[in-house]
Scaffold this motif. Structure first.
Motif, PDB file in Angstrom:
ATOM      1  N   LEU A  50     -25.137  43.517  18.153  1.00  0.00           N
ATOM      2  CA  LEU A  50     -26.492  44.020  18.398  1.00  0.00           C
ATOM      3  C   LEU A  50     -27.025  43.375  19.666  1.00  0.00           C
ATOM      4  N   HIS A  51     -27.373  44.190  20.622  1.00  0.00           N
ATOM      5  CA  HIS A  51     -27.900  43.692  21.890  1.00  0.00           C
ATOM      6  C   HIS A  51     -29.418  43.542  21.801  1.00  0.00           C
ATOM      7  N   ARG A  52     -29.959  42.623  22.571  1.00  0.00           N
ATOM      8  CA  ARG A  52     -31.408  42.389  22.557  1.00  0.00           C
ATOM      9  C   ARG A  52     -32.184  43.579  23.097  1.00  0.00           C
ATOM     10  N   ARG A  53     -31.674  44.161  24.140  1.00  0.00           N
ATOM     11  CA  ARG A  53     -32.339  45.324  24.747  1.00  0.00           C
ATOM     12  C   ARG A  53     -31.430  46.536  24.611  1.00  0.00           C
ATOM     13  N   ARG A  86     -28.830  49.173  25.313  1.00  0.00           N
ATOM     14  CA  ARG A  86     -27.637  48.982  26.143  1.00  0.00           C
ATOM     15  C   ARG A  86     -27.741  49.669  27.497  1.00  0.00           C
ATOM     16  N   GLY A  87     -28.427  50.791  27.584  1.00  0.00           N
ATOM     17  CA  GLY A  87     -28.578  51.480  28.863  1.00  0.00           C
ATOM     18  C   GLY A  87     -29.317  50.645  29.889  1.00  0.00           C
ATOM     19  N   SER A  88     -30.139  49.699  29.419  1.00  0.00           N
ATOM     20  CA  SER A  88     -30.927  48.876  30.331  1.00  0.00           C
ATOM     21  C   SER A  88     -30.259  47.553  30.669  1.00  0.00           C
ATOM     22  N   GLN A  89     -29.115  47.240  30.034  1.00  0.00           N
ATOM     23  CA  GLN A  89     -28.503  45.941  30.291  1.00  0.00           C
ATOM     24  C   GLN A  89     -27.001  45.995  30.477  1.00  0.00           C
ATOM     25  N   GLY A  90     -26.436  47.164  30.561  1.00  0.00           N
ATOM     26  CA  GLY A  90     -24.983  47.246  30.688  1.00  0.00           C
ATOM     27  C   GLY A  90     -24.313  46.821  29.413  1.00  0.00           C
ATOM     28  N   ASN A  91     -23.232  46.061  29.530  1.00  0.00           N
ATOM     29  CA  ASN A  91     -22.478  45.657  28.350  1.00  0.00           C
ATOM     30  C   ASN A  91     -22.647  44.184  27.992  1.00  0.00           C
ATOM     31  N   SER A  92     -23.685  43.515  28.485  1.00  0.00           N
ATOM     32  CA  SER A  92     -23.842  42.103  28.153  1.00  0.00           C
ATOM     33  C   SER A  92     -24.313  41.943  26.714  1.00  0.00           C
ATOM     34  N   ALA A  93     -23.760  40.956  26.029  1.00  0.00           N
ATOM     35  CA  ALA A  93     -24.072  40.744  24.601  1.00  0.00           C
ATOM     36  C   ALA A  93     -25.438  40.109  24.435  1.00  0.00           C
ATOM     37  N   ALA A  94     -25.959  40.213  23.216  1.00  0.00           N
ATOM     38  CA  ALA A  94     -27.263  39.625  22.886  1.00  0.00           C
ATOM     39  C   ALA A  94     -27.210  38.119  22.949  1.00  0.00           C
TER      40      ALA A  94
END
Length: 192
Positions: free
Chosen positions: A179-182, A184-192
């Motif tokens: 689960l990403h914090r933001r 995914r479209g707004s942060q690419g593939n970086s993890a939460a």
């Protein structure tokens, strides 16, 4: 006798500050029409639904094959008296192929099959228990929706010990997500 709707559970979890809705259901075993009627309730959650988190996981005994189960060429592998459970009934009363209408409704409503995000095809969850139904199928399924969910793994559990095929007519399914914090479209593939 009315169809056997097994119900649905809804649970909201807070995962490190990120709300996640999980739904669990057991769709009707007795007909595709009953499963389709039940799926209408679940379809509502395929997108934003007021009062509920936008990231969601649906766990279900769908009682119908998933998109990776091939069409049967030889229906004699399923007793004819059980065809009404699995096959689409055509307007003239004859039988078509697998009845996947409930699944199609859910997918068209915004739910996604996590199998598309993993490279290894998961094993069937049924087809080993009943002597008269030896067709391997993936009746147990998980679907996801939401902008923060990244599928990491999706598999059928088949441990050697204990041999679960001796304990139940269904094998369990496991889904690993990040689960990403933001969104995914707004942060690419970086993890939460």
């Amino acid at each position: 006798m009315p169809s056997t709707y097994h119900g649905v559970s809804r649970d909201v979890f807070d995962v490190d500050g990120i709300p996640l809705l999980t739904l669990g259901t057991h769709l009707s075993f007795d007909s595709g029409a009953a499963r389709l009627a039940e799926a209408h309730f679940l379809a509502d959650y395929g997108g934003e639904f007021p009062g509920w988190p936008e990231d969601k996981v649906l766990l279900m005994d769908a009682n119908a094959p998933d998109g990776n189960d091939p069409d049967l060429k030889d229906w004699s592998r399923v007793p004819q008296y059980l065809w009404h459970r699995y096959r689409e009934i055509l307007p003239d009363g004859s039988f078509g192929g697998w009845d996947r209408r409930a699944r199609r409704l859910l997918l068209k409503s915004g739910w996604c099959d996590p199998q598309k995000d993993v490279s290894v095809q998961r094993e069937p969850t049924v087809g080993y228990w009943y002597a008269n139904e030896k067709v391997p199928l993936r009746l147990d399924q998980i679907m996801v929706t939401g902008p923060r969910i990244e599928v990491v793994d999706y598999r059928t559990l088949k441990p050697e010990a204990p041999d679960l095929t001796k304990l139940s007519d269904h094998l369990p399914v496991q889904l690993d997500i990040r689960l990403h914090r933001r969104p995914r479209g707004s942060q690419g593939n970086s993890a939460a």
